[in-house]
Design a protein around this motif. Structure first.
Motif, PDB file in Angstrom:
ATOM      1  N   GLU A  70      20.093  14.455 -25.144  1.00  0.00           N
ATOM      2  CA  GLU A  70      20.565  15.417 -26.608  1.00  0.00           C
ATOM      3  C   GLU A  70      19.839  15.750 -27.260  1.00  0.00           C
ATOM      4  O   GLU A  70      20.540  16.653 -28.807  1.00  0.00           O
ATOM      5  CB  GLU A  70      20.033  13.790 -27.363  1.00  0.00           C
ATOM      6  CG  GLU A  70      21.227  12.827 -26.560  1.00  0.00           C
ATOM      7  CD  GLU A  70      21.370  11.430 -27.699  1.00  0.00           C
ATOM      8  OE1 GLU A  70      22.161  10.762 -27.402  1.00  0.00           O
ATOM      9  OE2 GLU A  70      20.023  11.615 -27.772  1.00  0.00           O
ATOM     10  N   ASP A  71      18.578  16.927 -26.688  1.00  0.00           N
ATOM     11  CA  ASP A  71      18.009  17.621 -27.418  1.00  0.00           C
ATOM     12  C   ASP A  71      18.211  19.654 -26.789  1.00  0.00           C
ATOM     13  O   ASP A  71      18.293  20.166 -27.413  1.00  0.00           O
ATOM     14  CB  ASP A  71      16.700  17.645 -26.640  1.00  0.00           C
ATOM     15  CG  ASP A  71      16.415  17.745 -25.643  1.00  0.00           C
ATOM     16  OD1 ASP A  71      15.012  17.650 -25.306  1.00  0.00           O
ATOM     17  OD2 ASP A  71      17.290  17.923 -25.061  1.00  0.00           O
ATOM     18  N   GLY A  72      19.723  18.855 -25.892  1.00  0.00           N
ATOM     19  CA  GLY A  72      20.202  20.513 -25.636  1.00  0.00           C
ATOM     20  C   GLY A  72      19.571  20.673 -24.616  1.00  0.00           C
ATOM     21  O   GLY A  72      20.456  22.091 -24.641  1.00  0.00           O
ATOM     22  N   SER A  73      18.793  20.604 -23.753  1.00  0.00           N
ATOM     23  CA  SER A  73      17.756  20.814 -22.443  1.00  0.00           C
ATOM     24  C   SER A  73      18.965  20.667 -21.649  1.00  0.00           C
ATOM     25  O   SER A  73      20.151  20.160 -21.805  1.00  0.00           O
ATOM     26  CB  SER A  73      16.317  19.800 -22.463  1.00  0.00           C
ATOM     27  OG  SER A  73      16.636  18.531 -22.404  1.00  0.00           O
ATOM     28  N   LYS A  74      18.212  21.348 -20.118  1.00  0.00           N
ATOM     29  CA  LYS A  74      19.330  20.887 -19.131  1.00  0.00           C
ATOM     30  C   LYS A  74      18.937  19.635 -18.555  1.00  0.00           C
ATOM     31  O   LYS A  74      17.956  19.172 -18.887  1.00  0.00           O
ATOM     32  CB  LYS A  74      18.736  22.153 -17.953  1.00  0.00           C
ATOM     33  CG  LYS A  74      20.056  23.523 -17.582  1.00  0.00           C
ATOM     34  CD  LYS A  74      19.218  24.616 -17.106  1.00  0.00           C
ATOM     35  CE  LYS A  74      18.073  24.354 -16.137  1.00  0.00           C
ATOM     36  NZ  LYS A  74      19.057  23.442 -14.950  1.00  0.00           N
ATOM     37  N   PRO A  75      19.855  19.436 -17.766  1.00  0.00           N
ATOM     38  CA  PRO A  75      20.300  18.114 -17.354  1.00  0.00           C
ATOM     39  C   PRO A  75      19.323  18.551 -15.656  1.00  0.00           C
ATOM     40  O   PRO A  75      18.955  19.005 -15.568  1.00  0.00           O
ATOM     41  CB  PRO A  75      21.642  17.816 -17.012  1.00  0.00           C
ATOM     42  CG  PRO A  75      22.558  18.790 -18.070  1.00  0.00           C
ATOM     43  CD  PRO A  75      22.107  19.946 -18.661  1.00  0.00           C
ATOM     44  N   TYR A  76      18.480  16.818 -15.631  1.00  0.00           N
ATOM     45  CA  TYR A  76      17.601  17.007 -14.883  1.00  0.00           C
ATOM     46  C   TYR A  76      18.567  17.194 -13.130  1.00  0.00           C
ATOM     47  O   TYR A  76      19.632  16.990 -13.448  1.00  0.00           O
ATOM     48  CB  TYR A  76      16.900  15.587 -14.689  1.00  0.00           C
ATOM     49  CG  TYR A  76      15.950  15.366 -15.409  1.00  0.00           C
ATOM     50  CD1 TYR A  76      15.744  15.974 -16.765  1.00  0.00           C
ATOM     51  CD2 TYR A  76      14.534  15.301 -14.568  1.00  0.00           C
ATOM     52  CE1 TYR A  76      14.467  15.776 -17.419  1.00  0.00           C
ATOM     53  CE2 TYR A  76      13.228  15.040 -15.415  1.00  0.00           C
ATOM     54  CZ  TYR A  76      13.643  15.227 -17.049  1.00  0.00           C
ATOM     55  OH  TYR A  76      12.117  15.261 -17.527  1.00  0.00           O
ATOM     56  N   SER A  77      18.169  17.594 -12.309  1.00  0.00           N
ATOM     57  CA  SER A  77      18.895  17.881 -10.859  1.00  0.00           C
ATOM     58  C   SER A  77      18.610  16.070 -10.500  1.00  0.00           C
ATOM     59  O   SER A  77      16.915  15.890 -10.181  1.00  0.00           O
ATOM     60  CB  SER A  77      18.192  18.233  -9.666  1.00  0.00           C
ATOM     61  OG  SER A  77      18.635  19.674  -9.939  1.00  0.00           O
ATOM     62  N   ALA A  78      19.394  15.391  -9.579  1.00  0.00           N
ATOM     63  CA  ALA A  78      19.150  14.544  -8.995  1.00  0.00           C
ATOM     64  C   ALA A  78      19.200  14.567  -6.982  1.00  0.00           C
ATOM     65  O   ALA A  78      19.337  15.082  -6.187  1.00  0.00           O
ATOM     66  CB  ALA A  78      20.414  13.830  -8.674  1.00  0.00           C
ATOM     67  N   ARG A  79      17.837  14.130  -6.977  1.00  0.00           N
ATOM     68  CA  ARG A  79      17.323  14.294  -5.547  1.00  0.00           C
ATOM     69  C   ARG A  79      16.918  12.477  -4.399  1.00  0.00           C
ATOM     70  O   ARG A  79      15.485  12.208  -5.535  1.00  0.00           O
ATOM     71  CB  ARG A  79      16.423  15.308  -4.627  1.00  0.00           C
ATOM     72  CG  ARG A  79      16.027  16.757  -5.626  1.00  0.00           C
ATOM     73  CD  ARG A  79      17.283  17.255  -4.457  1.00  0.00           C
ATOM     74  NE  ARG A  79      17.599  19.338  -4.563  1.00  0.00           N
ATOM     75  CZ  ARG A  79      18.283  19.291  -5.433  1.00  0.00           C
ATOM     76  NH1 ARG A  79      19.094  18.296  -6.056  1.00  0.00           N
ATOM     77  NH2 ARG A  79      18.578  20.795  -5.446  1.00  0.00           N
ATOM     78  N   TYR A  80      17.403  11.913  -4.103  1.00  0.00           N
ATOM     79  CA  TYR A  80      16.916  10.874  -3.446  1.00  0.00           C
ATOM     80  C   TYR A  80      17.623  10.847  -1.954  1.00  0.00           C
ATOM     81  O   TYR A  80      18.716  10.950  -1.748  1.00  0.00           O
ATOM     82  CB  TYR A  80      17.794   9.872  -4.150  1.00  0.00           C
ATOM     83  CG  TYR A  80      17.713   8.283  -3.958  1.00  0.00           C
ATOM     84  CD1 TYR A  80      18.284   7.305  -2.747  1.00  0.00           C
ATOM     85  CD2 TYR A  80      16.273   7.870  -4.427  1.00  0.00           C
ATOM     86  CE1 TYR A  80      17.739   6.413  -2.848  1.00  0.00           C
ATOM     87  CE2 TYR A  80      15.790   6.867  -4.156  1.00  0.00           C
ATOM     88  CZ  TYR A  80      16.139   6.012  -2.943  1.00  0.00           C
ATOM     89  OH  TYR A  80      16.370   4.649  -2.696  1.00  0.00           O
ATOM     90  N   ILE A  81      16.573  10.758  -1.437  1.00  0.00           N
ATOM     91  CA  ILE A  81      16.666  10.937   0.034  1.00  0.00           C
ATOM     92  C   ILE A  81      17.107   8.888   0.718  1.00  0.00           C
ATOM     93  O   ILE A  81      17.465   8.898   2.282  1.00  0.00           O
ATOM     94  CB  ILE A  81      15.572  11.229   1.037  1.00  0.00           C
ATOM     95  CG1 ILE A  81      15.527  12.705   0.264  1.00  0.00           C
ATOM     96  CG2 ILE A  81      15.587  11.609   2.950  1.00  0.00           C
ATOM     97  CD1 ILE A  81      13.937  13.744   0.957  1.00  0.00           C
TER      98      ILE A  81
END
Ligand code: AHG
Ligand code: MN
Ligand code: MN
Ligand code: MN
Length: 337
Positions: free
Chosen positions: A237-248
């Motif tokens: 909500e603070d306009g920052s970049k969304p996180y990347s998802a990594r699940y092995i």
């Protein structure tokens, strides 16, 4: 002038441990000879398991063994073989009194006067084995308290009392990540040489990294706090970049990436698995130990430090949240809302 290409002074695991023993303040709980011998038996087990995994497709070692273990997992052939290799290596060391294994219902007590208890997950991530995904062996070592002759109470102790912990991931090469309480170091198996060589000295996680690792297939079972935390990473909500998802889906591989890249990994407790899926003694504790030694944090769903928890039975489960300090502190704020 030395030839720059040829390394002529490599640090093997055995040499590293001997160096560690002589460091000021090395945990006195590990008398030099005994621990080095124990560690040599551990690394033999890793080499032998790696050897069998590499051949598994060739000699029909993939697939199910047709049995299940006490935590309800279907056992793969390599789960059973890895378990036998590990237990035999600990027994042969002459230094181990007790073994807890994911694949053994009860505590194993050896004859003799070994002063160490070893907990292990012989093959972690085995559901992915047949697809060629990296799997690993996770282990933790307790020293038996003075005067103890070796019983269940010697392993129902907080993870912070471990004198060593780590894992070996069987990926492109066999990577051993180990701590004896003075930091966290990575070793790579040089197959022809048969030695684990120090390749990642003094591993440290970055404080922040926008990577999250969780099985989102469980989302509908999560508490609102857990749902809101992951939603905040994906729809900031603070306009920052969304996180990347990594699940092995192999904890060893997900944790190894988290140590090398940073970010966070979680297997939250949920409405189906109220105590979570991961087992505290031989998955939660060793990984929490390694992550803390590399400057990260490891907590359960109540925001409690995993290494302070005291298991009541050897296959007890716990929610696990671990990774970069800043990322876990952020998660903790949501968990405690
Ligand atoms: P194991 O193969 O030793 O039984 O452990 C499997 C664990 C762990 O490796 C991984 O993080 C988790 O199971 C994955 O579970 P899901 O498939 O439910 O995501
Ligand atoms: Mn299993
Ligand atoms: Mn496991
Ligand atoms: Mn396992």
């Amino acid at each position: 002038e030395a030839n720059p290409e040829v390394q002529t002074d490599i640090i093997t695991l055995t040499r590293f441990i001997l160096q560690e023993q002589n460091k000021v303040g090395a945990s006195s709980a590990i008398p030099t000879g005994d621990f080095t011998l124990l560690l040599n038996s551990l690394q033999f087990a890793f080499k032998f398991i790696a050897h069998n995994i590499r051949r598994s497709t060739l000699v029909n070692l993939i697939g199910l063994s047709g049995t299940a273990n006490s935590t309800g997992d279907d056992q793969k052939k390599l789960d059973v073989i890895g378990d036998e290799i590990f237990i035999n290596a600990m027994k042969a060391s002459g230094k181990v009194k007790l073994v807890v294994s994911e694949e053994q219902e009860d505590l194993i007590v050896f004859e003799g006067d070994g002063r160490y208890a070893v907990v292990c997950d012989p093959i972690d991530g085995s559901s992915n084995l047949d697809a060629g995904v990296s799997v690993g062996t996770i282990f933790g070592v307790y020293k038996l308290p003075e005067g103890s002759s070796g019983s269940i109470k010697d392993v129902l102790r907080p993870g912070k009392e471990m004198v060593a912990a780590g894992y070996t991931m069987y990926g492109a090469s066999a990577n051993l990540v180990l701590s004896t309480g003075n930091g966290c170091n990575g070793f790579t198996l040089d197959d022809p040489l048969g030695e684990f060589i120090l390749t990642h000295p003094d591993l440290k996680l970055p404080d922040l990294r926008s990577i999250y690792s969780v099985n989102e297939g469980n989302s509908s079972l999560w508490s609102d706090n857990v749902k809101n935390y992951f939603k905040a990473l994906k729809f900031p909500e603070d306009g920052s970049k969304p996180y990347s998802a990594r699940y092995i889906g192999s904890m060893v591989a997900d944790v190894h990436r988290t140590i090398l890249y940073g970010g966070m990994f979680a297997y939250p407790a949920d409405s189906k698995s109220k105590k979570g899926k991961l087992r505290l003694l031989y998955e939660g504790f060793p990984m929490a130990y390694i992550i803390e030694q590399a400057g990260g944090l490891a907590i359960n769903d109540n925001g409690e430090r995993i290494l302070d928890l005291v298991p009541t039975e050897i296959h007890e489960r716990s929610g696990v949240w671990l990774g970069s300090k800043g990322e876990i502190e952020k998660a903790k704020k949501y968990l405690l809302k």
